[in-house]
Write an enzyme that holds these catalytic residues in place. Structure first.
Site, mmCIF file in Angstrom:
data_model
loop_
_atom_site.group_PDB
_atom_site.id
_atom_site.type_symbol
_atom_site.label_atom_id
_atom_site.label_comp_id
_atom_site.label_asym_id
_atom_site.label_seq_id
_atom_site.Cartn_x
_atom_site.Cartn_y
_atom_site.Cartn_z
ATOM 1 N NE ARG A 59 48.155 10.903 -14.548
ATOM 2 C CZ ARG A 59 46.560 10.643 -14.723
ATOM 3 N NH1 ARG A 59 45.569 10.529 -14.586
ATOM 4 N NH2 ARG A 59 46.173 12.089 -15.271
ATOM 5 C CG HIS A 112 38.655 17.016 -16.067
ATOM 6 N ND1 HIS A 112 38.857 16.832 -16.892
ATOM 7 C CD2 HIS A 112 36.994 17.407 -15.860
ATOM 8 C CE1 HIS A 112 37.976 16.563 -17.649
ATOM 9 N NE2 HIS A 112 36.837 17.108 -16.872
ATOM 10 C CB CYS A 142 37.225 15.198 10.072
ATOM 11 S SG CYS A 142 37.707 13.787 8.998
#
Ligand code: BV8
Length: 237
Positions: A59, A112, A142
């Protein structure tokens, strides 16, 4: 009184840019071909991350190849036109594509999430991400490996920016939904909230949404025609 216009967009506004919608009345759409429970839930990602990541990689590529259409450009014109005369637009999209931004909209609330961002499940950092996303990638913040996921809101997860959306709904005197089926909550409930707070409501869609009875006015047709016409009318008043 200044106009405070709240626009909610859905997949229909990007349909003419070549991005598929999720559901329509003819049984076509992404969720007719793919099971959302296997692709768009935190449980699906925990169970089969490779399949979920591949779905979003495909997508992301489609979005990269798509271009904004006349409806996206019209909303960018609306933002500029309203701002120039002291009125305001809140543009909330359920879409995870970036076609509003590429058409020139400056303030877009992606409730969203966004396909071009990744989020680290360990530290929560969100970074721009335009490549395929794999389990061997490390978080730039991190350094944890294998914890990155698409920065999108899956079924069962809390949509983003709900406080900002709630504030904008309370100020709105006109609520307009464009290209959304009114099937997914909480977005599908915004029109009822806005109406209860006194806003006029208008649906701009290809065909009647599931929540069509909550709108005072409806304009049906392809967004590339109906949205520019509505924007020209509004800016002329
Ligand atoms: C939550 C991101 C708690 C990822 C998406 C039972 C009852 C009520 C609610 C629920 C229930 N069971 C579960 C729920 C909650 C659930 C829900 O609503 N489920 C539905 C399916 C029953 N919701 C959630 O889980 C949400 N989270 O509720 O948290 C909460 C929240 C707030 C407060 C308290 C608690 C999270 C939902 C987010 C899911 N993520 N997407 C991804 O994209 O992969 S959802 C998915 O649907 C899409 O991505 C899109 O964002 C969303 C909405 O779809 P639409 O945009 O409307 O698109 P659709 O295809 O449906 O319609 C297209 C429309 O365009 C049609 O009307 C068509 O006619 C029109 N059109 C077509 N072509 C054109 C056109 N219009 C104009 N021009 C054209 N050319």
């Amino acid at each position: 009184m200044p106009k405070n216009i709240f626009v909610l967009t859905g997949a229909g506004i990007s349909a003419e840019s070549g991005l598929g919608t999720f559901r329509d009345k003819h049984g076509d759409g992404i969720w007719a071909r793919f099971d959302p429970m296997r692709l768009a839930t935190p449980e699906a990602f925990a169970h089969d991350p490779e399949t979920v990541l591949a779905f979003y990689d495909a997508r992301r590529q489609n979005v990269g190849n798509a271009r904004p259409n006349a409806a996206h450009f019209a909303l960018a014109r609306l933002e500029r036109g309203l701002s120039a005369r002291g009125d305001a637009l809140t543009l909330v999209t359920q879409n995870i594509d970036d076609l509003h931004e590429r058409a020139g909209s400056r303030e877009v609330i992606h409730m969203h999430g966004e396909l071009n961002k990744a989020r680290c499940q360990m530290c929560g950092a969100v970074r721009r991400w335009t490549e395929d996303l794999g389990l061997s990638h490390a978080c730039a913040d991190c350094a944890f490996v294998g914890g990155l996921r698409p920065h999108v809101v899956w079924f069962g997860e809390m949509p983003l920016h709900m406080d900002d959306i709630d504030r904008a709904l309370r100020r709105a005197n006109l609520f307009v939904a464009i290209g959304t089926s009114g099937a997914v909550y909480p977005a599908a409930g915004f029109v009822a909230e806005a109406r209860a707070l006194g806003a006029s409501t208008c649906e701009i869609n290809l065909e009647a949404a599931d929540n069509a009875s909550s709108f005072d006015e409806a304009r049906y047709g392809p967004a590339s025609e109906t949205v520019p016409a509505w924007v020209e009318e509004l800016l002329a008043t």
